[in-house]
Write a protein that holds these residues in place. Structure first.
Motif, PDB file in Angstrom:
ATOM      1  N   PRO A 115      38.874  42.271  50.299  1.00 22.76           N
ATOM      2  CA  PRO A 115      38.514  43.085  49.703  1.00 22.76           C
ATOM      3  C   PRO A 115      38.447  43.585  47.981  1.00 22.76           C
ATOM      4  CG  PRO A 115      39.207  44.195  51.138  1.00 22.76           C
ATOM      5  CD  PRO A 115      39.940  43.208  51.602  1.00 22.76           C
ATOM      6  N   HIS A 116      39.669  43.336  48.152  1.00 25.32           N
ATOM      7  CA  HIS A 116      39.637  43.391  46.228  1.00 25.32           C
ATOM      8  C   HIS A 116      39.597  42.393  45.461  1.00 25.32           C
ATOM      9  CE1 HIS A 116      43.238  41.774  48.880  1.00 25.32           C
ATOM     10  NE2 HIS A 116      44.258  41.885  46.549  1.00 25.32           N
ATOM     11  N   ARG A 117      39.475  41.794  45.797  1.00 26.99           N
ATOM     12  CA  ARG A 117      39.173  40.349  44.562  1.00 26.99           C
ATOM     13  C   ARG A 117      38.010  39.847  44.672  1.00 26.99           C
ATOM     14  NH1 ARG A 117      43.374  36.028  44.991  1.00 26.99           N
ATOM     15  NH2 ARG A 117      45.297  37.066  45.398  1.00 26.99           N
ATOM     16  N   THR A 118      37.494  39.357  43.605  1.00 31.90           N
ATOM     17  CA  THR A 118      36.069  38.951  43.384  1.00 31.90           C
ATOM     18  C   THR A 118      36.113  37.999  43.815  1.00 31.90           C
ATOM     19  OG1 THR A 118      36.627  37.724  41.776  1.00 31.90           O
ATOM     20  CG2 THR A 118      35.989  40.021  41.068  1.00 31.90           C
ATOM     21  N   VAL A 119      33.788  37.796  44.005  1.00 35.51           N
ATOM     22  CA  VAL A 119      34.491  36.839  44.885  1.00 35.51           C
ATOM     23  C   VAL A 119      34.686  34.972  44.493  1.00 35.51           C
ATOM     24  CG1 VAL A 119      32.040  35.155  45.245  1.00 35.51           C
ATOM     25  CG2 VAL A 119      31.534  37.375  45.373  1.00 35.51           C
ATOM     26  N   ILE A 120      34.910  34.846  43.091  1.00 37.60           N
ATOM     27  CA  ILE A 120      35.412  33.554  42.954  1.00 37.60           C
ATOM     28  C   ILE A 120      37.035  33.479  42.905  1.00 37.60           C
ATOM     29  CG2 ILE A 120      36.346  34.279  40.323  1.00 37.60           C
ATOM     30  CD1 ILE A 120      34.739  31.952  39.029  1.00 37.60           C
ATOM     31  N   ASP A 121      37.565  34.702  42.762  1.00 35.40           N
ATOM     32  CA  ASP A 121      38.879  34.589  43.257  1.00 35.40           C
ATOM     33  C   ASP A 121      39.301  35.042  45.154  1.00 35.40           C
ATOM     34  OD1 ASP A 121      40.290  34.812  40.719  1.00 35.40           O
ATOM     35  OD2 ASP A 121      39.839  37.442  40.944  1.00 35.40           O
ATOM     36  N   GLY A 152      26.826  32.804  39.628  1.00 36.00           N
ATOM     37  CA  GLY A 152      26.607  34.339  39.069  1.00 36.00           C
ATOM     38  C   GLY A 152      26.832  35.028  39.850  1.00 36.00           C
ATOM     39  N   TRP A 153      27.283  35.102  40.939  1.00 32.60           N
ATOM     40  CA  TRP A 153      27.982  35.669  41.268  1.00 32.60           C
ATOM     41  C   TRP A 153      29.918  36.257  42.193  1.00 32.60           C
ATOM     42  CZ3 TRP A 153      25.384  39.430  43.760  1.00 32.60           C
ATOM     43  CH2 TRP A 153      23.448  39.116  43.825  1.00 32.60           C
ATOM     44  N   GLY A 154      29.857  35.216  41.345  1.00 37.11           N
ATOM     45  CA  GLY A 154      31.518  34.997  40.759  1.00 37.11           C
ATOM     46  C   GLY A 154      32.125  36.690  40.171  1.00 37.11           C
ATOM     47  N   ASP A 155      31.992  37.385  39.492  1.00 39.23           N
ATOM     48  CA  ASP A 155      32.549  38.345  39.431  1.00 39.23           C
ATOM     49  C   ASP A 155      32.155  39.645  40.179  1.00 39.23           C
ATOM     50  OD1 ASP A 155      29.277  38.775  38.350  1.00 39.23           O
ATOM     51  OD2 ASP A 155      30.319  39.749  35.882  1.00 39.23           O
ATOM     52  N   LYS A 156      31.493  39.577  40.836  1.00 38.29           N
ATOM     53  CA  LYS A 156      30.818  40.596  41.963  1.00 38.29           C
ATOM     54  C   LYS A 156      31.888  40.547  43.857  1.00 38.29           C
ATOM     55  CE  LYS A 156      26.836  40.944  40.453  1.00 38.29           C
ATOM     56  NZ  LYS A 156      26.434  42.288  39.442  1.00 38.29           N
ATOM     57  N   LEU A 157      32.389  41.980  43.532  1.00 40.64           N
ATOM     58  CA  LEU A 157      32.918  41.889  45.201  1.00 40.64           C
ATOM     59  C   LEU A 157      32.190  42.395  45.932  1.00 40.64           C
ATOM     60  CD1 LEU A 157      34.458  45.722  43.810  1.00 40.64           C
ATOM     61  CD2 LEU A 157      35.770  43.141  44.428  1.00 40.64           C
ATOM     62  N   PRO A 158      32.834  41.455  47.257  1.00 42.97           N
ATOM     63  CA  PRO A 158      32.927  41.200  48.829  1.00 42.97           C
ATOM     64  C   PRO A 158      31.284  42.366  49.518  1.00 42.97           C
ATOM     65  CG  PRO A 158      34.721  40.089  48.779  1.00 42.97           C
ATOM     66  CD  PRO A 158      34.645  41.445  47.396  1.00 42.97           C
TER      67      PRO A 158
END
Length: 426
Positions: A115-121, A152-158
């Motif tokens: 949960p604390h990592r972005t989508v891309i991570d 385009g969603w890579g920088d979002k959180l889950p």
């Protein structure tokens, strides 16, 4: 073979090895005594490279325990699991971690995202565990996010994503690991029905592109039938049948499987090849009109299918056209073959056959990719195949009204007399 399981047992509780021996000797699962539970009993199967192998069963059937054994999350009490040429059971912990990292990836029911990592991570996490550089793993994760429709969603959180989008991230993370085998444990069951069907469609699209070996766990029969190349049905820890969706639907192994599949939407599962009958009447393109007429007469039909020497379907021929050729003394039917045969691919589902069945004078012709005539589907067979019960697709023969053959017989007789007269003249 991508994966093989041989005689797998998983027993929880006291004296598991003793329980295995008792099960092997015929002791029932519910007779093992308090505190001992046999979750998987003598499971054996093979998963072919590039197929979607579905394990289906109700809650408590052992399917989730089984999939956790396939990546070493549960040790097997007895039996063997091999991934290609690599042994999974009984290996040292370090080797097990290596196999899980390099050979098998898993998609969980409740996403299991960090949960604390972005989508891309989250997507790049398997690459991070392998020591891949930041730039390389971000590039790879970006590529896969585009593949699953999350560009385009890579920088979002889950937490900023819908349930369906979160599961796409879970699939993307598994794909980033670039393992040959993908395990999916009830991966879509937490999603709303519409989103679930969308995810099923996307999985099939990805599979067509990537060709992964997928073991998919589900309790939903329609999902199993839609996704599976082959299906293993589990009950009380045992695999009771393995087969294609059509095998299980049309030839259930026992009453349990038959009851399990009785409410399935047969029109969306059964294919043309499963219900087709032997094609008749069929005439070779090289045959003469008299041969064509005799073939139609013997089949009580006013028309016939015409094929070439490789049995590719060319079209149809009608008796009245063949009669005209005989009366004119012609010996080839090539000029009267009509290219109007209604055909369907052997893999077409029955849902797609209703309109062609109404439009076709003859039974629908079933062909393969090469255009070869494999069989036919009369309307009555199509309707019967949609009925309940394993016998629904058995061939049904209704009384047929013979086509009047007086004219045909007369024309054939005239042609034979003419041929005899010509022979005498010569």
């Amino acid at each position: 073979m991508a994966l093989r399981a041989e005689g797998l047992f998983k027993v929880f509780g006291r004296r598991p090895q003793e329980a295995v021996e008792r099960l092997r000797s015929g002791t029932a699962r519910d007779r093992l005594g308090p505190g001992t539970t046999a979750a998987v009993i003598d499971a054996s199967f093979e998963v072919r490279r590039g197929e979607i192998f579905v394990v289906m069963g109700l809650s408590g059937s052992g399917k989730s325990t089984l999939i956790r054994m396939l990546n070493g999350l549960h040790d097997a009490t007895a039996g063997r699991i091999t991934l290609g040429d690599d042994e999974l059971t009984g290996v040292a912990p370090a080797r097990l971690r290596e196999l899980r990292r390099d050979r098998v990836s898993m998609v969980f029911q409740h996403f299991a995202l960090l949960p604390h990592r972005t989508v891309i991570d989250n997507v790049a996490y398997p690459l991070e565990l392998r020591g891949v550089s930041r730039a390389e793993r971000v590039a790879k994760a970006t590529e896969i996010l585009e593949l699953v429709g999350l560009s385009g969603w890579g920088d979002k959180l889950p937490s900023q994503l819908s349930g369906g989008m979160q599961q796409r991230v879970g699939i993307a993370r598994a794909l980033a690991a670039d393992t040959e085998i993908l395990l999916m444990d009830e991966a879509f069951s937490a999603l709303d029905p519409l989103i679930r069907r969308e995810m099923q469609d996307q999985l099939l699209e990805l599979q067509a592109t990537l060709g992964k070996t997928i073991v998919f766990i589900t309790h939903d029969l329609n999902e199993a039938m839609y996704l599976g190349d082959r299906i293993a049905v589990m009950r009380d820890g045992r695999i009771v049948q393995i087969g294609t969706p059509e095998d299980i639907l049309t030839d259930p192994a026992n009453d349990y499987v038959e009851q399990f599949v009785q409410d399935v939407d047969r029109a969306r599962v059964l294919t043309a090849s499963a219900v087709m009958e032997r094609p008749r009447p069929v005439v070779a393109e090289s045959a003469g009109p008299r041969t064509a007429l005799r073939t139609m007469r013997d089949a009580y039909s006013a028309a016939a299918y015409v094929v070439d020497r490789d049995r590719r379907l060319l079209g149809t021929i009608e008796d009245r056209d063949a009669i005209k050729l005989v009366r004119r003394g012609e010996t080839s039917i090539a000029g009267i073959v009509k290219r109007d045969a209604v055909t369907v691919d052997e893999n077409a589902v029955l849902m797609d056959l209703f309109v062609p069945a109404v439009e076709s004078k003859l039974p629908i012709a079933v062909t393969n990719e090469a255009g070869r005539l494999l069989g036919v589907i009369p309307r009555v067979t199509l309707l019967a195949a949609l009925g309940p019960g394993p016998g629904a697709t058995e061939e049904i023969t209704l009384p047929q009204q013979p086509v009047p053959t007086t004219v045909i017989d007369q024309v054939l007789a005239e042609a034979e007399v003419a041929a005899a007269d010509l022979k005498e003249v010569r």
